[in-house]
Write an enzyme that holds these catalytic residues in place. Sequence first.
Site, PDB file in Angstrom:
ATOM      1  N   SER A 123       0.923  -1.223   0.005  1.00  0.00           N
ATOM      2  CA  SER A 123       0.038  -0.038   0.058  1.00  0.00           C
ATOM      3  C   SER A 123       0.822   1.184  -0.068  1.00  0.00           C
ATOM      4  O   SER A 123       1.997   1.121   0.510  1.00  0.00           O
ATOM      5  CB  SER A 123      -0.947  -0.013   1.296  1.00  0.00           C
ATOM      6  OG  SER A 123      -1.626   1.348   1.395  1.00  0.00           O
TER       7      SER A 123
ATOM      8  N   TYR B 257      -0.351  -0.643  10.669  1.00  0.00           N
ATOM      9  CA  TYR B 257      -0.701  -0.903   9.119  1.00  0.00           C
ATOM     10  C   TYR B 257       0.415  -0.359   8.312  1.00  0.00           C
ATOM     11  O   TYR B 257       0.804  -1.203   7.223  1.00  0.00           O
ATOM     12  CB  TYR B 257      -1.986  -0.222   8.790  1.00  0.00           C
ATOM     13  CG  TYR B 257      -2.421  -0.505   7.372  1.00  0.00           C
ATOM     14  CD1 TYR B 257      -3.148  -1.491   7.073  1.00  0.00           C
ATOM     15  CD2 TYR B 257      -2.483   0.536   6.301  1.00  0.00           C
ATOM     16  CE1 TYR B 257      -3.448  -2.096   5.872  1.00  0.00           C
ATOM     17  CE2 TYR B 257      -2.883   0.169   5.024  1.00  0.00           C
ATOM     18  CZ  TYR B 257      -3.537  -0.864   4.863  1.00  0.00           C
ATOM     19  OH  TYR B 257      -3.827  -1.298   3.473  1.00  0.00           O
TER      20      TYR B 257
HETATM   21  N1  LIG Z   1      -8.972  -0.533  -0.476  1.00  0.00           N
HETATM   22  C1  LIG Z   1      -7.786   0.241  -0.367  1.00  0.00           C
HETATM   23  O1  LIG Z   1      -8.008   1.433  -0.573  1.00  0.00           O
HETATM   24  C2  LIG Z   1      -6.488  -0.258  -0.460  1.00  0.00           C
HETATM   25  C3  LIG Z   1      -5.450   0.310  -0.301  1.00  0.00           C
HETATM   26  C4  LIG Z   1      -4.046  -0.103  -0.264  1.00  0.00           C
HETATM   27  C5  LIG Z   1      -3.928  -1.319  -0.179  1.00  0.00           C
HETATM   28  N2  LIG Z   1      -5.015  -2.075   0.045  1.00  0.00           N
HETATM   29  C6  LIG Z   1      -4.697  -3.666   0.450  1.00  0.00           C
HETATM   30  O2  LIG Z   1      -5.535  -4.528  -0.576  1.00  0.00           O
HETATM   31  C7  LIG Z   1      -5.570  -5.751   0.034  1.00  0.00           C
HETATM   32  C8  LIG Z   1      -7.225  -6.095  -0.137  1.00  0.00           C
HETATM   33  O3  LIG Z   1      -7.959  -5.131   0.624  1.00  0.00           O
HETATM   34  P1  LIG Z   1      -9.324  -4.468   0.024  1.00  0.00           P
HETATM   35  O4  LIG Z   1      -9.125  -3.238  -0.017  1.00  0.00           O
HETATM   36  O5  LIG Z   1      -9.885  -5.668  -1.221  1.00  0.00           O
HETATM   37  O6  LIG Z   1     -10.182  -4.846   1.321  1.00  0.00           O
HETATM   38  P2  LIG Z   1     -11.306  -5.929   1.779  1.00  0.00           P
HETATM   39  O7  LIG Z   1     -12.585  -5.953   0.713  1.00  0.00           O
HETATM   40  O8  LIG Z   1     -11.782  -5.762   3.102  1.00  0.00           O
HETATM   41  O9  LIG Z   1     -10.632  -7.398   1.503  1.00  0.00           O
HETATM   42  C9  LIG Z   1      -9.963  -7.782   2.454  1.00  0.00           C
HETATM   43  C10 LIG Z   1      -9.691  -9.426   2.055  1.00  0.00           C
HETATM   44  O10 LIG Z   1      -8.660  -9.856   3.209  1.00  0.00           O
HETATM   45  C11 LIG Z   1      -9.299 -11.073   3.537  1.00  0.00           C
HETATM   46  N3  LIG Z   1      -8.505 -11.391   4.917  1.00  0.00           N
HETATM   47  C12 LIG Z   1      -8.696 -10.541   5.718  1.00  0.00           C
HETATM   48  N4  LIG Z   1      -8.045 -10.967   7.064  1.00  0.00           N
HETATM   49  C13 LIG Z   1      -7.835 -12.436   6.544  1.00  0.00           C
HETATM   50  C14 LIG Z   1      -7.211 -13.566   7.284  1.00  0.00           C
HETATM   51  N5  LIG Z   1      -6.507 -13.459   8.463  1.00  0.00           N
HETATM   52  N6  LIG Z   1      -7.247 -14.821   6.420  1.00  0.00           N
HETATM   53  C15 LIG Z   1      -7.411 -14.866   5.318  1.00  0.00           C
HETATM   54  N7  LIG Z   1      -8.130 -13.770   4.774  1.00  0.00           N
HETATM   55  C16 LIG Z   1      -8.366 -12.655   5.062  1.00  0.00           C
HETATM   56  C17 LIG Z   1     -10.651 -10.762   3.796  1.00  0.00           C
HETATM   57  O11 LIG Z   1     -11.582 -11.807   3.647  1.00  0.00           O
HETATM   58  P3  LIG Z   1     -12.275 -12.678   5.138  1.00  0.00           P
HETATM   59  O12 LIG Z   1     -12.471 -11.647   5.808  1.00  0.00           O
HETATM   60  O13 LIG Z   1     -13.472 -13.389   4.407  1.00  0.00           O
HETATM   61  O14 LIG Z   1     -11.202 -13.457   5.550  1.00  0.00           O
HETATM   62  C18 LIG Z   1     -11.127 -10.042   2.294  1.00  0.00           C
HETATM   63  O15 LIG Z   1     -11.474 -10.843   1.411  1.00  0.00           O
HETATM   64  C19 LIG Z   1      -5.391  -5.552   1.542  1.00  0.00           C
HETATM   65  O16 LIG Z   1      -3.896  -6.125   1.605  1.00  0.00           O
HETATM   66  C20 LIG Z   1      -5.187  -4.139   1.624  1.00  0.00           C
HETATM   67  O17 LIG Z   1      -4.385  -3.850   2.768  1.00  0.00           O
HETATM   68  C21 LIG Z   1      -6.157  -1.889   0.088  1.00  0.00           C
END
Ligand SMILES: NC(=O)c1ccc[n+]([C@@H]2O[C@H](COP(=O)([O-])OP(=O)(O)OC[C@H]3O[C@@H](n4cnc5c(N)ncnc54)[C@H](OP(=O)(O)O)[C@@H]3O)[C@@H](O)[C@H]2O)c1
Length: 247
Positions: free
Chosen positions: A138, A151
């Site tokens: 990120s 984070y």
């Molecule tokens: N959205 C943004 O603006 C943004 C920006 C920079 C980076 N990111 C990164 O992108 C990635 C995806 O995030 P997202 O934005 O798509 O958010 P999201 O919709 O909340 O997705 C997060 C995913 O991670 C899974 N997860 C969380 N904890 C877990 C665990 N202990 N074991 C297995 N799976 C787990 C969740 O599934 P379950 O709850 O079903 O386990 C969910 O599928 C993350 O690494 C996040 O830090 C996001």
Amino acid sequence: MAQKVFITGASSGIGEALAYVYAHKGAVLGLAARRTDRLEQVAERCRELGGHPHIYTLDVADQSACQLTAKQFIEDAGGIDTVIANAGVGGKDKITSGDPEHINRILRINIMGVTNTVIPFLPSMKEQKSGQVAIISSIAGTRGLIGHGGYSASKAALRIMTDSWEYTLRRHNITTTTIYPGWIETEMTANIKNKMWFLMDADTAAKKIIGTINKGKRSYILPWQWNIIVPIMRIIPRGLIRMLTTK
Ligand SMILES: NC(=O)c1ccc[n+]([C@@H]2O[C@H](COP(=O)([O-])OP(=O)(O)OC[C@H]3O[C@@H](n4cnc5c(N)ncnc54)[C@H](OP(=O)(O)O)[C@@H]3O)[C@@H](O)[C@H]2O)c1
């Protein structure tokens, strides 16, 4: 032959969107996360799009479960081409609460969750002399964000770790791509009230991420505007940040 792709965090957001893009190309998919009901829905949609999904209920913080799941996917799919360590959580450090678990949980899932996901696939990739490893970091890893040190630290750790891994994996013809998203429209950002500059939808992000992985690029910041802002974020004086953020 169909590409064999394993994705963590495939139950929502970026991971779910990545699954649909790969499904559209007819990939054999390993979809992993903790919410089985959501994985089943994603798998159903993947099938409609022409993909071949297998679902795995998995907590990426569980090392032995990740090892077993990797083995199972290799067996189910007949190999591995691409592993995407996407699962991650946000949250505040709450350091003055006296309870380190708030931050430790974030570090465990966001750092060890990545090592647990990727490393079990590497012997197979090494043996076949090919593979793609992609890790979702990120832009939050650029500086220590106020209240979110865990984070930011977890995402910075991924930058340094993959910087190192790339030298090793390259020798085995395995590409390492680290992705640095800015704001992407997902469940993680759904409750953020502040303005999210250059907010991008997850489908567009997924297409761009996959394009980058396929080019074998080492790192990728998206949306593109953050390429200008990230270097500035690195040099903003702490005093100015304090001034702008003091209420
Ligand atoms: N959205 C943004 O603006 C943004 C920006 C920079 C980076 N990111 C990164 O992108 C990635 C995806 O995030 P997202 O934005 O798509 O958010 P999201 O919709 O909340 O997705 C997060 C995913 O991670 C899974 N997860 C969380 N904890 C877990 C665990 N202990 N074991 C297995 N799976 C787990 C969740 O599934 P379950 O709850 O079903 O386990 C969910 O599928 C993350 O690494 C996040 O830090 C996001």
